[in-house]
Scaffold this motif. Structure first.
Motif, PDB file in Angstrom:
ATOM      1  N   UNK A   3       0.967  -1.193   0.007  1.00  0.00           N
ATOM      2  CA  UNK A   3       0.061  -0.094   0.098  1.00  0.00           C
ATOM      3  C   UNK A   3       0.711   1.251   0.247  1.00  0.00           C
ATOM      4  N   UNK A   4       2.074   1.326   0.574  1.00  0.00           N
ATOM      5  CA  UNK A   4       3.047   2.276   0.512  1.00  0.00           C
ATOM      6  C   UNK A   4       3.085   2.969  -0.782  1.00  0.00           C
ATOM      7  N   UNK A   5       3.066   1.949  -1.851  1.00  0.00           N
ATOM      8  CA  UNK A   5       3.427   1.963  -3.346  1.00  0.00           C
ATOM      9  C   UNK A   5       2.124   3.159  -3.973  1.00  0.00           C
ATOM     10  N   UNK A   6       0.963   3.178  -3.143  1.00  0.00           N
ATOM     11  CA  UNK A   6      -0.036   4.115  -3.673  1.00  0.00           C
ATOM     12  C   UNK A   6       0.098   5.369  -2.795  1.00  0.00           C
ATOM     13  N   UNK A   7       0.288   5.234  -1.428  1.00  0.00           N
ATOM     14  CA  UNK A   7       0.495   6.430  -0.507  1.00  0.00           C
ATOM     15  C   UNK A   7       1.498   7.263  -1.199  1.00  0.00           C
ATOM     16  N   UNK A   8       2.563   6.874  -1.316  1.00  0.00           N
ATOM     17  CA  UNK A   8       3.811   7.861  -1.780  1.00  0.00           C
ATOM     18  C   UNK A   8       3.367   8.600  -3.037  1.00  0.00           C
ATOM     19  N   UNK A   9       2.919   8.110  -4.147  1.00  0.00           N
ATOM     20  CA  UNK A   9       2.322   9.110  -5.204  1.00  0.00           C
ATOM     21  C   UNK A   9       1.269  10.065  -4.693  1.00  0.00           C
ATOM     22  N   UNK A  10       0.413   9.498  -3.720  1.00  0.00           N
ATOM     23  CA  UNK A  10      -0.814  10.377  -3.139  1.00  0.00           C
ATOM     24  C   UNK A  10      -0.121  11.589  -2.365  1.00  0.00           C
ATOM     25  N   UNK A  11       0.682  11.356  -1.752  1.00  0.00           N
ATOM     26  CA  UNK A  11       1.421  12.518  -0.822  1.00  0.00           C
ATOM     27  C   UNK A  11       1.761  13.405  -1.929  1.00  0.00           C
ATOM     28  N   UNK A  12       2.526  13.069  -2.894  1.00  0.00           N
ATOM     29  CA  UNK A  12       3.176  13.956  -3.809  1.00  0.00           C
ATOM     30  C   UNK A  12       1.986  14.724  -4.720  1.00  0.00           C
ATOM     31  N   UNK A  13       0.909  14.012  -4.890  1.00  0.00           N
ATOM     32  CA  UNK A  13      -0.322  14.853  -5.485  1.00  0.00           C
ATOM     33  C   UNK A  13      -1.074  15.756  -4.498  1.00  0.00           C
ATOM     34  N   UNK A  14      -1.035  15.504  -3.218  1.00  0.00           N
ATOM     35  CA  UNK A  14      -1.527  16.515  -2.334  1.00  0.00           C
ATOM     36  C   UNK A  14      -0.669  17.749  -2.142  1.00  0.00           C
ATOM     37  N   UNK A  15      -0.844  18.721  -2.884  1.00  0.00           N
ATOM     38  CA  UNK A  15       0.207  19.688  -2.899  1.00  0.00           C
ATOM     39  C   UNK A  15      -0.186  20.670  -2.266  1.00  0.00           C
ATOM     40  N   UNK A  16      -1.692  20.978  -2.064  1.00  0.00           N
ATOM     41  CA  UNK A  16      -1.947  22.269  -1.256  1.00  0.00           C
ATOM     42  C   UNK A  16      -2.473  21.958  -0.051  1.00  0.00           C
ATOM     43  N   UNK A  17      -1.913  20.629   0.945  1.00  0.00           N
ATOM     44  CA  UNK A  17      -2.240  20.295   2.161  1.00  0.00           C
ATOM     45  C   UNK A  17      -1.926  21.332   3.047  1.00  0.00           C
TER      46      UNK A  17
END
Length: 149
Positions: free
Chosen positions: A36-50
């Motif tokens: 699942x970390x393989x899905x979370x890592x790009x998700x973190x990158x996509x969440x630019x305006x957190x």
């Protein structure tokens, strides 16, 4: 306080139904979390305006994330999971036959998955726009300051 990745994974699992993930979890929690970390890592990158720091170390965020931020990360993970499902070549072979009537062709299966991914992306994009607008300091706009580096 901090937020472990497992909190995001729990939320993600509420959004998807995949018996293979459940089997992986039952077989090995560390392997499940690594996958699942393989899905979370790009998700973190996509969440630019957190509105919170998404800095992490050893599978733990350095801040306690809000429920809203956890949900957005889980939905971003879902986007990557769904993309993988669509790209999975073995899924192209899915079909059911009932005598002469073909219930689901490989093309129809793929088309439906692609439609679902497009809908997910649109909903997620709108959610991120709404989230970003909620975190803007509109008082600077009122004063005529439209760009603050």
């Amino acid at each position: 306080m901090t937020t472990p990745f497992s909190t995001i994974y729990d939320q993600f699992m509420q959004f998807v139904t995949d018996y293979r993930l459940v089997e992986l979890y039952n077989a090995s929690v560390p392997n499940f979390e690594t996958y699942l970390s393989g899905f979370l890592t790009p998700a973190i990158t996509d969440f630019k305006n957190a509105n919170q720091s998404l800095v992490y170390s050893s599978s733990t965020f350095t801040e306690t994330l809000s429920v809203e931020n956890i949900k957005i990360l889980a939905l971003l993970m879902k986007k990557y999971w769904l993309t993988k499902e669509i790209d999975d070549i073995t899924q192209m072979n899915l079909h059911s036959l009932d005598r002469d009537f073909r219930l689901h062709s490989e093309n129809q299966n793929m088309r439906e998955k692609q439609s679902r991914l497009i809908l997910e992306r649109e909903q997620l994009s709108q959610m991120l726009v709404d989230y970003g607008l909620d975190n803007v300091d509109w008082s600077s706009w009122l004063n005529g300051e439209f760009f603050v580096p």
